[in-house]
Motif scaffolding. Sequence first.
Motif, PDB file in Angstrom:
ATOM      1  N   GLU A  82       0.829  -1.199   0.000  1.00 40.95           N
ATOM      2  CA  GLU A  82       0.000   0.000   0.000  1.00 40.95           C
ATOM      3  C   GLU A  82       0.869   1.257   0.000  1.00 40.95           C
ATOM      4  OE1 GLU A  82      -2.022  -3.225   2.523  1.00 40.95           O
ATOM      5  OE2 GLU A  82      -0.049  -2.302   2.424  1.00 40.95           O
ATOM      6  N   SER A  83       0.361   2.301  -0.630  1.00 38.57           N
ATOM      7  CA  SER A  83       1.078   3.580  -0.671  1.00 38.57           C
ATOM      8  C   SER A  83       0.082   4.707  -0.880  1.00 38.57           C
ATOM      9  CB  SER A  83       2.124   3.583  -1.790  1.00 38.57           C
ATOM     10  OG  SER A  83       1.491   3.416  -3.048  1.00 38.57           O
ATOM     11  N   GLY A  84       0.563   5.938  -0.694  1.00 39.79           N
ATOM     12  CA  GLY A  84      -0.253   7.108  -0.986  1.00 39.79           C
ATOM     13  C   GLY A  84      -0.810   7.828   0.218  1.00 39.79           C
ATOM     14  N   ARG A 132     -18.175   9.298  -0.421  1.00 32.90           N
ATOM     15  CA  ARG A 132     -16.922  10.053  -0.276  1.00 32.90           C
ATOM     16  C   ARG A 132     -15.734   9.282  -0.832  1.00 32.90           C
ATOM     17  NH1 ARG A 132     -14.924  11.056   4.603  1.00 32.90           N
ATOM     18  NH2 ARG A 132     -15.862   9.200   5.588  1.00 32.90           N
ATOM     19  N   PHE A 133     -15.754   7.973  -0.720  1.00 37.29           N
ATOM     20  CA  PHE A 133     -14.652   7.130  -1.164  1.00 37.29           C
ATOM     21  C   PHE A 133     -15.056   6.365  -2.420  1.00 37.29           C
ATOM     22  CE2 PHE A 133     -12.390   6.327   3.200  1.00 37.29           C
ATOM     23  CZ  PHE A 133     -12.362   7.687   3.423  1.00 37.29           C
ATOM     24  N   LEU A 155      -7.886   3.542  -3.926  1.00 36.09           N
ATOM     25  CA  LEU A 155      -8.934   4.097  -3.073  1.00 36.09           C
ATOM     26  C   LEU A 155      -8.835   5.618  -3.155  1.00 36.09           C
ATOM     27  CD1 LEU A 155     -11.224   3.617  -1.019  1.00 36.09           C
ATOM     28  CD2 LEU A 155      -9.485   3.769   0.786  1.00 36.09           C
ATOM     29  N   GLN A 156      -9.792   6.226  -3.827  1.00 35.09           N
ATOM     30  CA  GLN A 156      -9.867   7.677  -3.882  1.00 35.09           C
ATOM     31  C   GLN A 156     -10.712   8.143  -2.711  1.00 35.09           C
ATOM     32  OE1 GLN A 156      -8.466  10.008  -6.095  1.00 35.09           O
ATOM     33  NE2 GLN A 156      -9.287  11.479  -4.630  1.00 35.09           N
ATOM     34  N   LEU A 158      -7.149  12.246  -0.813  1.00 33.11           N
ATOM     35  CA  LEU A 158      -5.958  11.423  -1.018  1.00 33.11           C
ATOM     36  C   LEU A 158      -6.341  10.261  -1.914  1.00 33.11           C
ATOM     37  CD1 LEU A 158      -4.276  10.998   2.512  1.00 33.11           C
ATOM     38  CD2 LEU A 158      -3.307  12.192   0.538  1.00 33.11           C
ATOM     39  N   ARG A 159      -5.349   9.732  -2.622  1.00 34.88           N
ATOM     40  CA  ARG A 159      -5.558   8.530  -3.424  1.00 34.88           C
ATOM     41  C   ARG A 159      -4.551   7.485  -2.982  1.00 34.88           C
ATOM     42  NH1 ARG A 159      -4.187   7.074  -9.658  1.00 34.88           N
ATOM     43  NH2 ARG A 159      -6.002   5.777 -10.139  1.00 34.88           N
ATOM     44  N   LEU A 160      -5.064   6.381  -2.492  1.00 36.29           N
ATOM     45  CA  LEU A 160      -4.219   5.277  -2.063  1.00 36.29           C
ATOM     46  C   LEU A 160      -4.096   4.249  -3.181  1.00 36.29           C
ATOM     47  CD1 LEU A 160      -5.603   4.648   1.533  1.00 36.29           C
ATOM     48  CD2 LEU A 160      -3.964   6.380   0.746  1.00 36.29           C
ATOM     49  N   SER A 161      -2.964   3.567  -3.187  1.00 33.81           N
ATOM     50  CA  SER A 161      -2.733   2.496  -4.158  1.00 33.81           C
ATOM     51  C   SER A 161      -2.326   1.232  -3.427  1.00 33.81           C
ATOM     52  CB  SER A 161      -1.618   2.877  -5.139  1.00 33.81           C
ATOM     53  OG  SER A 161      -1.961   4.021  -5.883  1.00 33.81           O
TER      54      SER A 161
END
Length: 120
Positions: A6-8, A67-68, A81-82, A18-21
């Motif tokens: 995971e990152s972001g 929201r997500f 995950l935006q 935020l956008r997670l990857s």
Amino acid sequence: EVQLVESGGGPVQPGGSLRLSCAASGFAFSITEMSWVRQAPGKGREWVGTSVHSANLPHYADSVKGRFTISRDDAKNTLYLQMNSLKSEDTAVYYCARGGRYSSLLSTYWGQGTQVTVSS
């Protein structure tokens, strides 16, 4: 070997985005149900949402619905995950996991997670 990276994450103000990857390897990602799970300080893991596969709409916990947004790129074996309109209660370590709403919480394989801190 199953790997999830995971990152972001990072610090963000309330109302921010935020956008997670999640980069996945070691299994057939494109046919695997994938979820985002989070763990706030002092609390247990909480299911956030699930992507069944690209053809189906993801489904979300009520706390993040609207929201997500979860998306996936099967060609890159990556889950996203935006997160918009972030609130202080979204502060947590975010993980991706194989499985759906309940099975993901029991997953054997976990990455290191990415910390999201929502604070002014």
